[in-house]
Motif scaffolding. Structure first.
Motif, PDB file in Angstrom:
ATOM      1  N   ILE A 135       0.853  -1.184   0.000  1.00 24.72           N
ATOM      2  CA  ILE A 135       0.000   0.000   0.000  1.00 24.72           C
ATOM      3  C   ILE A 135       0.888   1.233   0.000  1.00 24.72           C
ATOM      4  O   ILE A 135       1.805   1.355   0.822  1.00 24.72           O
ATOM      5  N   VAL A 136       0.623   2.138  -0.921  1.00 29.34           N
ATOM      6  CA  VAL A 136       1.384   3.386  -0.993  1.00 29.34           C
ATOM      7  C   VAL A 136       0.562   4.465  -0.296  1.00 29.34           C
ATOM      8  O   VAL A 136      -0.565   4.767  -0.701  1.00 29.34           O
ATOM      9  N   GLN A 137       1.170   5.037   0.764  1.00 31.09           N
ATOM     10  CA  GLN A 137       0.439   5.966   1.622  1.00 31.09           C
ATOM     11  C   GLN A 137       1.054   7.359   1.588  1.00 31.09           C
ATOM     12  O   GLN A 137       2.276   7.513   1.637  1.00 31.09           O
ATOM     13  N   GLU A 138       0.201   8.384   1.507  1.00 32.35           N
ATOM     14  CA  GLU A 138       0.658   9.771   1.541  1.00 32.35           C
ATOM     15  C   GLU A 138       1.107  10.152   2.944  1.00 32.35           C
ATOM     16  O   GLU A 138       0.814   9.457   3.917  1.00 32.35           O
ATOM     17  N   LYS A 139       1.802  11.300   3.074  1.00 26.32           N
ATOM     18  CA  LYS A 139       2.273  11.756   4.382  1.00 26.32           C
ATOM     19  C   LYS A 139       1.121  12.003   5.347  1.00 26.32           C
ATOM     20  O   LYS A 139       1.243  11.802   6.560  1.00 26.32           O
ATOM     21  N   ASP A 140      -0.026  12.466   4.792  1.00 26.92           N
ATOM     22  CA  ASP A 140      -1.172  12.763   5.663  1.00 26.92           C
ATOM     23  C   ASP A 140      -2.006  11.525   5.991  1.00 26.92           C
ATOM     24  O   ASP A 140      -3.061  11.624   6.627  1.00 26.92           O
ATOM     25  N   GLY A 141      -1.519  10.351   5.572  1.00 30.85           N
ATOM     26  CA  GLY A 141      -2.226   9.101   5.863  1.00 30.85           C
ATOM     27  C   GLY A 141      -3.195   8.673   4.791  1.00 30.85           C
ATOM     28  O   GLY A 141      -3.780   7.589   4.885  1.00 30.85           O
ATOM     29  N   GLY A 142      -3.394   9.488   3.788  1.00 33.00           N
ATOM     30  CA  GLY A 142      -4.308   9.142   2.714  1.00 33.00           C
ATOM     31  C   GLY A 142      -3.752   8.076   1.796  1.00 33.00           C
ATOM     32  O   GLY A 142      -2.557   7.776   1.805  1.00 33.00           O
ATOM     33  N   LEU A 143      -4.600   7.487   0.993  1.00 33.97           N
ATOM     34  CA  LEU A 143      -4.219   6.412   0.077  1.00 33.97           C
ATOM     35  C   LEU A 143      -3.719   7.006  -1.231  1.00 33.97           C
ATOM     36  O   LEU A 143      -4.457   7.691  -1.941  1.00 33.97           O
ATOM     37  N   ALA A 144      -2.446   6.719  -1.543  1.00 34.04           N
ATOM     38  CA  ALA A 144      -1.862   7.233  -2.790  1.00 34.04           C
ATOM     39  C   ALA A 144      -2.007   6.210  -3.923  1.00 34.04           C
ATOM     40  O   ALA A 144      -2.203   6.573  -5.082  1.00 34.04           O
ATOM     41  N   GLY A 145      -1.885   4.927  -3.581  1.00 32.34           N
ATOM     42  CA  GLY A 145      -1.974   3.906  -4.609  1.00 32.34           C
ATOM     43  C   GLY A 145      -1.580   2.555  -4.062  1.00 32.34           C
ATOM     44  O   GLY A 145      -1.475   2.363  -2.850  1.00 32.34           O
ATOM     45  N   VAL A 146      -1.367   1.612  -4.968  1.00 35.85           N
ATOM     46  CA  VAL A 146      -0.919   0.287  -4.582  1.00 35.85           C
ATOM     47  C   VAL A 146       0.128  -0.169  -5.593  1.00 35.85           C
ATOM     48  O   VAL A 146       0.021   0.116  -6.789  1.00 35.85           O
ATOM     49  N   PHE A 147       1.157  -0.823  -5.084  1.00 38.44           N
ATOM     50  CA  PHE A 147       2.225  -1.337  -5.932  1.00 38.44           C
ATOM     51  C   PHE A 147       2.234  -2.845  -5.777  1.00 38.44           C
ATOM     52  O   PHE A 147       2.456  -3.370  -4.682  1.00 38.44           O
ATOM     53  N   THR A 148       1.972  -3.555  -6.866  1.00 40.82           N
ATOM     54  CA  THR A 148       1.863  -5.011  -6.804  1.00 40.82           C
ATOM     55  C   THR A 148       3.041  -5.689  -7.508  1.00 40.82           C
ATOM     56  O   THR A 148       3.800  -5.043  -8.239  1.00 40.82           O
ATOM     57  N   HIS A 149       3.143  -6.977  -7.273  1.00 36.28           N
ATOM     58  CA  HIS A 149       4.174  -7.755  -7.958  1.00 36.28           C
ATOM     59  C   HIS A 149       3.963  -7.687  -9.468  1.00 36.28           C
ATOM     60  O   HIS A 149       4.921  -7.638 -10.241  1.00 36.28           O
ATOM     61  N   GLY A 150       2.706  -7.629  -9.876  1.00 37.18           N
ATOM     62  CA  GLY A 150       2.409  -7.501 -11.300  1.00 37.18           C
ATOM     63  C   GLY A 150       2.904  -6.183 -11.866  1.00 37.18           C
ATOM     64  O   GLY A 150       3.428  -6.123 -12.990  1.00 37.18           O
ATOM     65  N   ASP A 151       2.768  -5.083 -11.086  1.00 38.61           N
ATOM     66  CA  ASP A 151       3.279  -3.779 -11.523  1.00 38.61           C
ATOM     67  C   ASP A 151       4.794  -3.848 -11.734  1.00 38.61           C
ATOM     68  O   ASP A 151       5.329  -3.301 -12.705  1.00 38.61           O
ATOM     69  N   PHE A 152       5.473  -4.531 -10.785  1.00 34.19           N
ATOM     70  CA  PHE A 152       6.932  -4.664 -10.891  1.00 34.19           C
ATOM     71  C   PHE A 152       7.330  -5.432 -12.149  1.00 34.19           C
ATOM     72  O   PHE A 152       8.217  -5.022 -12.892  1.00 34.19           O
ATOM     73  N   VAL A 153       6.663  -6.560 -12.395  1.00 39.58           N
ATOM     74  CA  VAL A 153       7.011  -7.402 -13.550  1.00 39.58           C
ATOM     75  C   VAL A 153       6.831  -6.620 -14.844  1.00 39.58           C
ATOM     76  O   VAL A 153       7.702  -6.645 -15.735  1.00 39.58           O
ATOM     77  N   ARG A 154       5.715  -5.914 -14.964  1.00 38.06           N
ATOM     78  CA  ARG A 154       5.464  -5.159 -16.192  1.00 38.06           C
ATOM     79  C   ARG A 154       6.507  -4.059 -16.391  1.00 38.06           C
ATOM     80  O   ARG A 154       6.993  -3.832 -17.505  1.00 38.06           O
ATOM     81  N   ALA A 155       6.891  -3.385 -15.286  1.00 41.76           N
ATOM     82  CA  ALA A 155       7.884  -2.320 -15.390  1.00 41.76           C
ATOM     83  C   ALA A 155       9.285  -2.880 -15.671  1.00 41.76           C
ATOM     84  O   ALA A 155      10.049  -2.321 -16.471  1.00 41.76           O
ATOM     85  N   PHE A 156       9.615  -3.994 -15.033  1.00 42.32           N
ATOM     86  CA  PHE A 156      10.943  -4.591 -15.198  1.00 42.32           C
ATOM     87  C   PHE A 156      11.151  -5.089 -16.630  1.00 42.32           C
ATOM     88  O   PHE A 156      12.265  -5.061 -17.158  1.00 42.32           O
ATOM     89  N   GLN A 157      10.079  -5.551 -17.261  1.00 48.35           N
ATOM     90  CA  GLN A 157      10.193  -6.022 -18.639  1.00 48.35           C
ATOM     91  C   GLN A 157      10.577  -4.890 -19.595  1.00 48.35           C
ATOM     92  O   GLN A 157      11.215  -5.114 -20.616  1.00 48.35           O
ATOM     93  N   LYS A 158      10.225  -3.673 -19.231  1.00 48.44           N
ATOM     94  CA  LYS A 158      10.538  -2.521 -20.068  1.00 48.44           C
ATOM     95  C   LYS A 158      11.893  -1.912 -19.707  1.00 48.44           C
ATOM     96  O   LYS A 158      12.587  -1.352 -20.549  1.00 48.44           O
ATOM     97  N   ASP A 159      12.253  -2.020 -18.415  1.00 47.92           N
ATOM     98  CA  ASP A 159      13.489  -1.387 -17.945  1.00 47.92           C
ATOM     99  C   ASP A 159      14.036  -2.196 -16.775  1.00 47.92           C
ATOM    100  O   ASP A 159      13.440  -2.212 -15.695  1.00 47.92           O
TER     101      ASP A 159
END
Length: 323
Positions: A235-259
């Protein structure tokens, strides 16, 4: 003989009879729902009677009504004539099922139900039958032909009667405002009961089981956090505690394939912003529908202020026997 073709013929004939039933639904059906609703509002119960195949369908109707909070008793006609009429109270209503409307055992019971002043709903295929003439409301389930090649065995007629009974139960459910929480209260056992009674907060991962990172966290640090939490998402969390996003293993695989050189980059470049989320106080059943609708493996759990407090993984639902 071509069994598949014969099977399709049976199904086609039954569909055609259901289409005819569909076209006949009208004022009488509305009246029956109003009668049933009035009975239940007055704390009465529904008495269901039928013989043979109609009796089997009556038992199914009684079970469906009971499971949706409409108190129903399936009364055996023979037993009713030998003492079981005592189950009937003032304010009750009777649903009598007989395709011919001339079933002897059921007609023998009619005078006694009339003596007890029970409103009667008849489900029959013959609107001019004795049963229909003595009923306060008649629901017509007539068919032009049975699916039986000899036109003898009850097939299309029983299907039509069963579907009408389902329609009665489901429309009555809506008319009474029966909700998911009410259904959960009546189904505490099995996976269905667990899914309906369990809250998201009860099944979510929290504490050390959840990887919580900031948008500036590097991909390498995020993977390390996910490994420690044994989770496929962070879970990616902002400084104020709000939800910024989510980073999954799938996100990593897709990004790693490009770079291949992304380990030192911040996860904010690769995370999924505005991820699928659900409030902690929701029923776990809603997690199931959310997963199916959005086709994701992880759902972020948030509190009433929108701050992330946990994570639900599809594997958790299997482990807890919710699916």
């Amino acid at each position: 003989m071509n069994p598949p073709e014969l099977a399709r013929r049976v199904i086609r004939l039954e569909i055609e009879e259901l289409e005819r039933l569909h076209q006949r639904i009208g004022a009488a059906f509305t009246t029956s729902i109003e009668m049933l609703q009035k009975c239940l509002e007055q704390r009465g119960k529904i008495i269901v009677c039928g013989v043979g195949k109609s009796g089997n369908i009556g038992r199914k109707l009684a079970a469906t009504l009971n499971s949706t909070g409409a108190t129903t008793v399936c009364l055996d006609v023979g037993d009713a004539l030998h003492g079981d009429l005592g189950v009937i109270d003032e304010g009750d209503l009777a649903i009598l099922l007989s395709y011919s409307g001339e079933t002897t055992e059921l007609l023998d019971l009619l005078p006694h139900l009339k003596r007890l002043s029970l409103p009667l709903v008849a489900i029959t295929g013959v609107s001019t039958s004795t049963l229909a003439r003595h009923a306060d409301c008649v629901l017509d389930v007539a068919v032009t032909k049975e699916a039986c090649p000899l036109n003898l065995a009850p097939t299309a007629s029983t299907t039509t009667m069963l579907v009408l009974c389902d329609a009665l139960a489901m429309v009555l459910l809506e008319a009474r405002g029966f909700q998911q929480a009410d259904f959960a209260r009546l189904h505490p056992g099995g996976s269905l009961g667990r899914a309906l009674l369990t809250r998201v907060a009860d099944v979510m991962r929290h504490g050390d089981q959840v990887a919580i990172i900031s948008p500036q966290t590097t991909v390498q640090e995020a993977l390390q956090a996910m490994t420690r939490a044994r989770s496929g998402a962070a879970i990616v969390q902002e400084k104020d505690g709000g939800l910024a996003g989510v980073f999954t293993h799938g996100d990593f695989v897709r990004a790693f394939q490009k770079d291949h050189a992304i380990s030192a980059h911040p996860v904010s470049q690769y995370m999924t912003p505005r991820p699928v989320s659900i409030q902690a106080d929701k029923l776990a059943a809603e997690v199931l529908s959310t997963l199916q609708t959005n086709r994701v493996d992880d759902i972020v759990v948030i509190d009433s202020a929108g701050r992330p407090v946990g994570l639900v993984d599809t594997q958790d639902l299997t482990r807890l026997r919710l699916v």
